[in-house]
Design a protein around this motif. Sequence first.
Motif, short mmCIF file in Angstrom:
data_model
loop_
_atom_site.label_atom_id
_atom_site.label_comp_id
_atom_site.label_asym_id
_atom_site.label_seq_id
_atom_site.Cartn_x
_atom_site.Cartn_y
_atom_site.Cartn_z
N ARG A 49 -9.61 22.47 -36.12
CA ARG A 49 -10.56 22.25 -35.01
C ARG A 49 -11.94 21.89 -35.55
NH1 ARG A 49 -11.54 26.69 -32.76
NH2 ARG A 49 -9.96 28.13 -33.56
N LEU A 50 -12.34 22.52 -36.66
CA LEU A 50 -13.63 22.20 -37.28
C LEU A 50 -13.69 20.71 -37.62
CD1 LEU A 50 -16.31 23.05 -38.74
CD2 LEU A 50 -14.91 23.38 -40.78
N GLN A 51 -12.64 20.20 -38.23
CA GLN A 51 -12.64 18.79 -38.60
C GLN A 51 -12.58 17.89 -37.36
OE1 GLN A 51 -11.41 17.49 -42.58
NE2 GLN A 51 -9.55 18.65 -42.14
N TYR A 52 -11.75 18.27 -36.41
CA TYR A 52 -11.58 17.45 -35.21
C TYR A 52 -12.88 17.35 -34.42
CZ TYR A 52 -9.49 15.66 -30.91
OH TYR A 52 -9.18 14.89 -29.81
N ASP A 53 -13.60 18.47 -34.33
CA ASP A 53 -14.82 18.51 -33.52
C ASP A 53 -16.03 17.91 -34.23
OD1 ASP A 53 -13.42 19.75 -31.49
OD2 ASP A 53 -13.95 21.78 -32.14
N GLY A 54 -15.90 17.62 -35.52
CA GLY A 54 -17.01 17.00 -36.25
C GLY A 54 -17.60 17.94 -37.27
N ASN A 55 -17.00 17.95 -38.46
CA ASN A 55 -17.46 18.83 -39.52
C ASN A 55 -18.89 18.47 -39.93
OD1 ASN A 55 -17.67 20.53 -41.72
ND2 ASN A 55 -15.92 19.70 -42.82
N ASN A 88 -12.75 30.74 -47.52
CA ASN A 88 -13.31 31.33 -46.31
C ASN A 88 -12.47 32.55 -45.95
OD1 ASN A 88 -14.31 32.00 -43.80
ND2 ASN A 88 -14.25 29.91 -42.99
N THR A 89 -12.99 33.74 -46.25
CA THR A 89 -12.22 34.97 -46.08
C THR A 89 -12.41 35.62 -44.71
OG1 THR A 89 -14.00 36.26 -47.09
CG2 THR A 89 -12.25 35.44 -48.55
N ARG A 90 -13.19 35.02 -43.85
CA ARG A 90 -13.43 35.63 -42.54
C ARG A 90 -12.14 35.70 -41.72
NH1 ARG A 90 -18.11 32.05 -40.04
NH2 ARG A 90 -16.76 30.48 -41.01
N SER A 91 -11.99 36.76 -40.93
CA SER A 91 -10.84 36.86 -40.03
C SER A 91 -10.87 35.71 -39.03
CB SER A 91 -10.87 38.19 -39.28
OG SER A 91 -10.69 39.27 -40.17
N GLY A 92 -9.72 35.14 -38.80
CA GLY A 92 -9.64 34.02 -37.86
C GLY A 92 -9.85 32.66 -38.49
N ALA A 93 -10.20 32.62 -39.78
CA ALA A 93 -10.44 31.34 -40.45
C ALA A 93 -9.10 30.77 -40.93
CB ALA A 93 -11.41 31.52 -41.61
N ASP A 94 -8.25 30.49 -39.96
CA ASP A 94 -6.89 30.05 -40.26
C ASP A 94 -6.78 28.53 -40.21
OD1 ASP A 94 -7.10 29.59 -37.55
OD2 ASP A 94 -5.58 31.07 -36.97
N ALA A 95 -5.55 28.02 -40.26
CA ALA A 95 -5.35 26.57 -40.28
C ALA A 95 -5.86 25.93 -39.00
CB ALA A 95 -3.87 26.26 -40.48
N ASP A 96 -5.61 26.57 -37.88
CA ASP A 96 -6.06 26.01 -36.61
C ASP A 96 -7.58 25.92 -36.55
OD1 ASP A 96 -5.55 25.19 -33.75
OD2 ASP A 96 -6.75 26.98 -33.41
N ALA A 97 -8.26 26.96 -37.02
CA ALA A 97 -9.72 26.97 -36.99
C ALA A 97 -10.28 25.83 -37.84
CB ALA A 97 -10.25 28.31 -37.49
N HIS A 98 -9.71 25.61 -39.01
CA HIS A 98 -10.20 24.54 -39.88
C HIS A 98 -9.84 23.16 -39.34
CE1 HIS A 98 -10.68 27.89 -42.73
NE2 HIS A 98 -11.60 27.12 -43.31
N GLU A 140 1.49 28.08 -40.29
CA GLU A 140 1.69 26.66 -40.09
C GLU A 140 0.83 25.84 -41.05
OE1 GLU A 140 0.25 25.29 -36.31
OE2 GLU A 140 -1.75 26.17 -36.61
N ALA A 141 1.08 24.54 -41.01
CA ALA A 141 0.20 23.57 -41.67
C ALA A 141 -0.36 22.67 -40.57
CB ALA A 141 0.96 22.76 -42.70
N ALA A 142 -1.68 22.51 -40.54
CA ALA A 142 -2.31 21.64 -39.56
C ALA A 142 -2.78 20.38 -40.27
CB ALA A 142 -3.49 22.34 -38.90
N GLN A 143 -2.34 19.23 -39.80
CA GLN A 143 -2.70 17.95 -40.42
C GLN A 143 -3.87 17.33 -39.66
OE1 GLN A 143 0.45 15.05 -40.71
NE2 GLN A 143 -0.80 13.61 -41.85
N SER A 144 -4.94 17.00 -40.40
CA SER A 144 -6.13 16.41 -39.80
C SER A 144 -6.25 14.92 -40.05
CB SER A 144 -7.39 17.13 -40.33
OG SER A 144 -7.40 18.49 -39.97
N PHE A 145 -5.67 14.44 -41.15
CA PHE A 145 -5.75 13.02 -41.51
C PHE A 145 -4.38 12.54 -41.94
CE2 PHE A 145 -10.05 14.52 -42.03
CZ PHE A 145 -10.87 13.46 -41.72
N GLU A 146 -4.03 11.30 -41.57
CA GLU A 146 -2.86 10.66 -42.13
C GLU A 146 -3.11 10.41 -43.62
OE1 GLU A 146 -0.18 10.38 -40.60
OE2 GLU A 146 -0.52 10.08 -38.45
#
Length: 247
Positions: A47-53, A35-45, A67-73
Amino acid sequence: MVVIRKKLVPDVQANKVSYGKGNAKKYIVVHETDNTRSGADADAHARLQYDGNSRDASWHYTVDDKEAAQSFEHAWRCWAAGSNTGNNQGIQVEVCVNGDGNYQKAMQNAAELVVKIMKDENIPINNVVQHNHFSGKNCPRNMREGKISWSQFITMVKNASGNVQQPKPSIDNNKYRVLTGTYGTKQDAENAQDVLKHRFGWVAYIEPDGSKWRVKTGTFTGMAAAQAGANKIKTAKLAQVTNIVAE
């Protein structure tokens, strides 16, 4: 070391986009978001998973240049590797390729994250693999095209592993004394003091406390030493109650 921030997907949502828990944790599978769009960073992805991909997909970490954003243990069996083995036995790491990010730095952060996961889960470097390893998909695409080659990335992992240092234990040079609980008579306090001085070889004092008496030790260096002293007093049944006070 890369900063790892947790934004864990709620269990209700996680069960919809995974095989549940029970991951064997034998592999670390490296992907790119593509995903090469501007703003498609770790936080955006994250949030995508958290909100319901909306896609039938899930992954444990997203890494960018900050940073690294962890979505699943790690116990969750995410849908990312394209095969049962990859999903059920892999920890999935997605590296961001957003146009406003620094790809080189994102890969360095990914290497440091991989090292941490290797150490945490006792995964050998030979089991750090590309998404392509399990499904044949051209992923991570930029790496496979040589922007940073896979061999270069593995070298980054090896170098990061060599640079990770165990934190030095903090040294407590503070001074502490141990105070016993009170004794009803001065003679009882003197008996306890006698044991501390002649059997333990400690410095010890008797102090009045209202109509009662207590014993105070000399100084110990560090809380651990003071705690050991307090435990020794209790074990010898010289006092049921002890208090540690800082000098």
